[in-house]
Write an enzyme that holds these catalytic residues in place. Structure first.
Site, PDB file in Angstrom:
ATOM      1  N   HIS A 111      22.587   2.489  13.360  1.00 39.20           N
ATOM      2  CA  HIS A 111      23.359   3.772  13.595  1.00 39.20           C
ATOM      3  C   HIS A 111      23.443   3.651  15.250  1.00 39.20           C
ATOM      4  O   HIS A 111      22.600   2.927  16.123  1.00 39.20           O
ATOM      5  CB  HIS A 111      22.893   5.459  13.351  1.00 39.20           C
ATOM      6  CG  HIS A 111      22.432   5.322  12.237  1.00 39.20           C
ATOM      7  ND1 HIS A 111      23.447   5.998  11.210  1.00 39.20           N
ATOM      8  CD2 HIS A 111      21.922   5.790  11.704  1.00 39.20           C
ATOM      9  CE1 HIS A 111      22.926   5.776   9.882  1.00 39.20           C
ATOM     10  NE2 HIS A 111      21.421   5.734   9.963  1.00 39.20           N
ATOM     11  N   ASN A 131       1.241  -1.292   0.171  1.00 34.89           N
ATOM     12  CA  ASN A 131       0.268   0.344   0.071  1.00 34.89           C
ATOM     13  C   ASN A 131       0.361   1.137   0.057  1.00 34.89           C
ATOM     14  O   ASN A 131       2.371   1.294   0.128  1.00 34.89           O
ATOM     15  CB  ASN A 131      -0.875   0.655   1.231  1.00 34.89           C
ATOM     16  CG  ASN A 131      -2.757   0.779   0.952  1.00 34.89           C
ATOM     17  OD1 ASN A 131      -2.143   1.937   0.124  1.00 34.89           O
ATOM     18  ND2 ASN A 131      -3.373  -0.486   1.410  1.00 34.89           N
TER      19      ASN A 131
END
Length: 196
Positions: free
Chosen positions: A116, A86
């Site tokens: 990170h 979607n």
């Protein structure tokens, strides 16, 4: 030409690497093609299919991917047959995202292979680590879900809307929450239509 095998090895092993070190991979990014796909009218199925085949690493039959979608590379995404994605699906595909057959993904889902370091001293030059994501056949992922690096979602499972999936989900399970936890197994009792 520089030998980039050491950086590629670190990427494959889920170790830290920097933006500068990985810049040799920039030609694999499909940003212009993703932009073109998102600007192509929904009724132009032939053109959209041709673009998807150029953007993605591989794409199965009867794929529906509604616009807009976003991808860091695109070329690291592999989608099976009978896929439905979607609007506002985001692939952070610094390494591979593999999606099986019959998978349905609701609006505004993010599949991110990259994270990170926690300590700011390790984040210079956008230092990061990347681990592949695998979504097995017949999975349904609800709206606003985030799937984090290294996760495998097992066959037939359902991820509840708004969940953050930080660990593997076994097959035929319903998982939800932040972080997502398995709340029950999917059984034959679930074959009854809702409301009955």
């Amino acid at each position: 030409m520089r030998d980039h095998s050491e950086v590629l090895d670190r990427i494959r092993r889920g170790l830290l690497y920097t933006e500068s070190e990985a810049s040799f991979q920039d030609p694999l990014r499909r940003a212009d093609l993703v932009f073109e796909y998102n600007a192509t009218p929904p009724g132009d199925g032939e053109r959209r299919r041709a673009l998807l085949e150029r953007i993605l690493g591989s794409v199965g039959a009867r794929t529906v991917l509604l616009s807009p979608f976003h991808a860091g590379f695109g070329s690291n995404v592999h989608i099976g047959d009978d896929f439905f994605g979607n609007v506002n699906l985001t692939f952070v595909d610094d390494v591979e995202i593999r999606i099986g057959d019959g998978v349905m993904i609701a609006p505004s889902v993010t599949l991110t292979t990259t994270g990170h370091p926690i300590h700011p001293g390790l984040r210079e030059d956008f230092r990061r680590f990347s681990e592949p994501i695998v979504i097995e056949d017949k999975v349904w992922i609800g709206s606003n879900v985030v799937v984090l690096p290294g996760v495998r979602i097992g066959y037939g499972s359902v991820i509840g809307a708004g969940s953050v999936v930080s660990r593997d989900v076994p097959p035929m399970s319903v998982a939800l929450g932040v972080p997502a936890r398995v709340v029950r197994q999917i059984t034959d009792a679930d074959l009854r239509p809702p409301g009955r």
